[in-house]
Design a protein around this motif. Structure first.
Motif, PDB file in Angstrom:
ATOM      1  N   UNK A  27      62.349  26.084  23.579  1.00 23.69           N
ATOM      2  CA  UNK A  27      62.461  25.133  24.681  1.00 23.69           C
ATOM      3  C   UNK A  27      61.858  25.634  25.999  1.00 23.69           C
ATOM      4  N   UNK A  28      61.886  26.945  26.224  1.00 27.86           N
ATOM      5  CA  UNK A  28      61.480  27.514  27.512  1.00 27.86           C
ATOM      6  C   UNK A  28      60.111  28.175  27.414  1.00 27.86           C
ATOM      7  N   UNK A  29      59.423  28.223  28.559  1.00 22.73           N
ATOM      8  CA  UNK A  29      58.114  28.866  28.646  1.00 22.73           C
ATOM      9  C   UNK A  29      58.222  30.356  28.948  1.00 22.73           C
ATOM     10  N   UNK A  30      59.281  30.733  29.660  1.00 23.65           N
ATOM     11  CA  UNK A  30      59.450  32.122  30.107  1.00 23.65           C
ATOM     12  C   UNK A  30      60.887  32.543  29.844  1.00 23.65           C
ATOM     13  N   UNK A  31      61.052  33.706  29.218  1.00 22.12           N
ATOM     14  CA  UNK A  31      62.367  34.305  29.013  1.00 22.12           C
ATOM     15  C   UNK A  31      62.429  35.565  29.861  1.00 22.12           C
ATOM     16  N   UNK A  60      57.763  36.904  27.869  1.00 22.36           N
ATOM     17  CA  UNK A  60      59.051  37.584  27.753  1.00 22.36           C
ATOM     18  C   UNK A  60      58.979  38.841  28.611  1.00 22.36           C
ATOM     19  N   UNK A  61      59.971  39.014  29.482  1.00 22.97           N
ATOM     20  CA  UNK A  61      59.938  40.154  30.398  1.00 22.97           C
ATOM     21  C   UNK A  61      61.348  40.546  30.824  1.00 22.97           C
ATOM     22  N   UNK A  62      61.438  41.600  31.611  1.00 24.07           N
ATOM     23  CA  UNK A  62      62.712  41.989  32.218  1.00 24.07           C
ATOM     24  C   UNK A  62      62.660  41.670  33.709  1.00 24.07           C
ATOM     25  N   UNK A  63      63.810  41.427  34.282  1.00 21.37           N
ATOM     26  CA  UNK A  63      63.863  41.040  35.695  1.00 21.37           C
ATOM     27  C   UNK A  63      63.306  42.116  36.611  1.00 21.37           C
ATOM     28  N   UNK A  64      63.547  43.369  36.280  1.00 18.37           N
ATOM     29  CA  UNK A  64      63.077  44.446  37.152  1.00 18.37           C
ATOM     30  C   UNK A  64      61.551  44.459  37.230  1.00 18.37           C
ATOM     31  N   UNK A 162      60.759  52.407  28.394  1.00 21.07           N
ATOM     32  CA  UNK A 162      60.374  51.416  29.382  1.00 21.07           C
ATOM     33  C   UNK A 162      59.635  50.285  28.670  1.00 21.07           C
ATOM     34  N   UNK A 163      60.074  49.059  28.909  1.00 17.42           N
ATOM     35  CA  UNK A 163      59.440  47.911  28.272  1.00 17.42           C
ATOM     36  C   UNK A 163      58.216  47.477  29.056  1.00 17.42           C
ATOM     37  N   UNK A 164      57.254  46.869  28.352  1.00 13.36           N
ATOM     38  CA  UNK A 164      56.064  46.376  29.061  1.00 13.36           C
ATOM     39  C   UNK A 164      56.430  45.234  29.995  1.00 13.36           C
ATOM     40  N   UNK A 165      55.505  44.883  30.865  1.00 14.44           N
ATOM     41  CA  UNK A 165      55.733  43.795  31.804  1.00 14.44           C
ATOM     42  C   UNK A 165      56.117  42.537  31.031  1.00 14.44           C
TER      43      UNK A 165
END
Length: 183
Positions: A27-31, A60-64, A162-165
């Motif tokens: 449903x969403x474009x960005x998580x 898909x990303x992290x808030x930081x 560390x996760x990618x952008x």
């Protein structure tokens, strides 16, 4: 494997969260995951076939990470802010504030559980919360958090990296162009 790490009401909530994650990714474009543990849990659920990997272009990303870059591309996108456990609500509130300041307001919040403590931060978060969640006492939050961490570790998904952008399921040059623009 879920039943090895979660029992009773927690297992029920995790199963609901898995179904919700699949629907959200369609449903969403960005998580945007609020923390590394939340995105690692998502990856572990995908790895264990509890959640299907999105089969269309989803950022898909992290808030930081997302808060450090130009977020113009988020305007007009449908965004889901995701977390496993919300304790005080600091990260979610910072993300909400950031998005609203950038005039990005097409977002919803989803998480498994929060501490049953009422504070101003949680009140603001609940105004964007898409659906009811499990409210737990401090001791139950610790059990859930420990269970999620153990599940991640058993799935061979280390959350000490560390996760990618972000990553995309796309053949487009969006990723390359975005990185070039923001470096």
């Amino acid at each position: 494997m879920i039943d090895l790490y979660f029992s009773g009401e927690l297992e029920t909530q995790i199963m609901k969260y898995c179904k919700k994650l699949e629907a959200i990714s369609e449903e969403y474009d960005v998580l945007i995951f609020m923390a590394r543990k939340a995105i690692c849990f998502y990856d572990a659920l995908i790895l264990n076939n509890m959640v299907k990997k999105p089969n269309h272009d989803v950022v898909i990303t992290t808030s930081s990470r997302i808060l450090s870059y130009d977020c113009e591309f988020l305007k007009g996108k449908k965004i889901a802010l995701l977390d496993d456990i919300v304790l005080k609500g600091t990260t979610l509130n910072e993300t909400i504030k950031f998005l609203l300041e950038k005039e990005i307001n097409n977002f919803d919040i989803y998480y498994i559980a929060s501490q049953s403590l009422e504070n101003e931060k949680l009140k603001q978060i609940k105004s964007f919360l898409k659906e009811p969640i499990l409210e737990l006492e401090s001791s139950e939050i610790l059990i859930l958090s420990n269970s999620i961490t153990n599940y991640i570790n058993a799935s061979a998904c280390s959350y000490n990296v560390d996760y990618p952008v972000f990553y995309l399921n796309s053949g487009e040059d969006f990723y390359v162009n975005y990185i070039l623009k923001n470096n």
